[in-house]
Design an enzyme around this catalytic site. Structure first.
Site, PDB file in Angstrom:
ATOM      1  N   PRO A   1      16.911 107.246  68.570  1.00  0.00           N
ATOM      2  CA  PRO A   1      17.870 106.163  68.367  1.00  0.00           C
ATOM      3  C   PRO A   1      17.499 105.267  67.187  1.00  0.00           C
ATOM      4  O   PRO A   1      18.369 104.882  66.383  1.00  0.00           O
ATOM      5  CB  PRO A   1      17.811 105.397  69.698  1.00  0.00           C
ATOM      6  CG  PRO A   1      17.364 106.427  70.693  1.00  0.00           C
ATOM      7  CD  PRO A   1      16.383 107.275  69.953  1.00  0.00           C
ATOM      8  N   TYR A   2      16.224 104.935  67.071  1.00  0.00           N
ATOM      9  CA  TYR A   2      15.752 104.093  65.958  1.00  0.00           C
ATOM     10  C   TYR A   2      15.978 104.796  64.622  1.00  0.00           C
ATOM     11  O   TYR A   2      16.504 104.208  63.665  1.00  0.00           O
ATOM     12  CB  TYR A   2      14.275 103.783  66.174  1.00  0.00           C
ATOM     13  CG  TYR A   2      13.612 102.970  65.086  1.00  0.00           C
ATOM     14  CD1 TYR A   2      13.927 101.631  64.912  1.00  0.00           C
ATOM     15  CD2 TYR A   2      12.656 103.541  64.260  1.00  0.00           C
ATOM     16  CE1 TYR A   2      13.317 100.875  63.927  1.00  0.00           C
ATOM     17  CE2 TYR A   2      12.039 102.797  63.268  1.00  0.00           C
ATOM     18  CZ  TYR A   2      12.367 101.464  63.107  1.00  0.00           C
ATOM     19  OH  TYR A   2      11.750 100.728  62.121  1.00  0.00           O
TER      20      TYR A   2
END
Length: 245
Positions: A153-154
């Site tokens: 996600p990052y």
């Protein structure tokens, strides 16, 4: 308005971690600096005191980087204090790790809001405001290449920032403004230590040929180069990671 011939920088997320080192380095290089913070006014004020104690010139500005009105006000404050903006360094960001299959979508929305929308809002303001001969510097991560589990996600937000930055560099053709992304490797900051286990941090330390973590000051050195003499580096993602593959 302060009468100054110094170049002027705005550093988002400037009150801690890499941002603080960027502020200190730019002040050492003669910049007047707007130090942006999101929530910790005390840390920002303490940094302003450090800067002014050594003869530097800085002000604190606040606001959510994803809020276009707050960021317009932050740019207004820096322009009012110092006469304009030459360099924008967008270090603000958050990191919450987890496997994609189990990741909380509300948390993902927050990552996107801060890391991607925030970078877009700040870049948009910078594109409108930075003076001729200036620089816009966004932040990504070397994990876009190392592809470590739990960073999905990052990394999704940071890879998007890289693409945004590369296109903005081309959209600013003819204005003598460079636009680049700095992609640090594992760096000894609270963001790293608070998001990873001790075992993971040790593995990251051993992964680089230099067998250590980077220091915030080393990332700041790269930023200062892009903010100053590196006028022929444009539309690039610059990896500052000690040789991390």
């Amino acid at each position: 308005m302060t009468d100054t011939t110094a170049r002027v920088a705005l550093v988002t997320g400037g009150s801690g971690g890499i941002g603080k080192s960027v502020v200190t380095k730019l002040v050492d290089d003669g910049f007047a600096v707007g130090v942006h913070y999101a929530g910790n006014k005390a840390k920002a004020d303490a940094l302003i005191e450090e800067v002014t104690a050594v003869g530097g010139d800085a002000i604190a500005v606040s606001g959510d980087v994803a809020d276009e009105n707050a960021m317009a006000a932050a740019f207004d404050a820096v322009e009012s204090a110092f006469g304009g903006v030459d360099v924008v360094v967008n270090t603000a960001g958050i990191m919450v790790l987890g496997p994609i299959a189990e990741y909380d979508l509300d948390q993902f929305d927050q990552l996107v809001r801060t890391n991607l929308r925030g970078a877009f809002v700040v870049s948009q303001q910078a594109a409108r405001r930075v003076r001729t001969g200036g620089a816009i510097i966004n932040f990504s991560t070397s994990v876009t290449r190392t592809r470590l589990p739990r960073y999905g996600p990052y990394v999704a937000t940071k890879a998007a920032v890289e693409g945004l930055t590369l296109i903005l560099a081309r959209e600013l053709r003819g204005r003598d403004i460079t636009v680049n992304t700095v992609a640090p490797g594992p760096t000894a900051t609270p963001l790293l230590f608070n998001s990873n286990t001790e075992q993971t941090i040790q593995a990251l330390t051993n992964a680089t040929p230099l067998e250590r973590l980077g220091q915030p000051e080393e990332i700041a050195d790269a930023v200062a180069h892009l903010a100053g003499p590196a006028r022929w580096v444009n539309g690039q993602t610059v990896f500052v990671n000690g040789g991390l593959a």
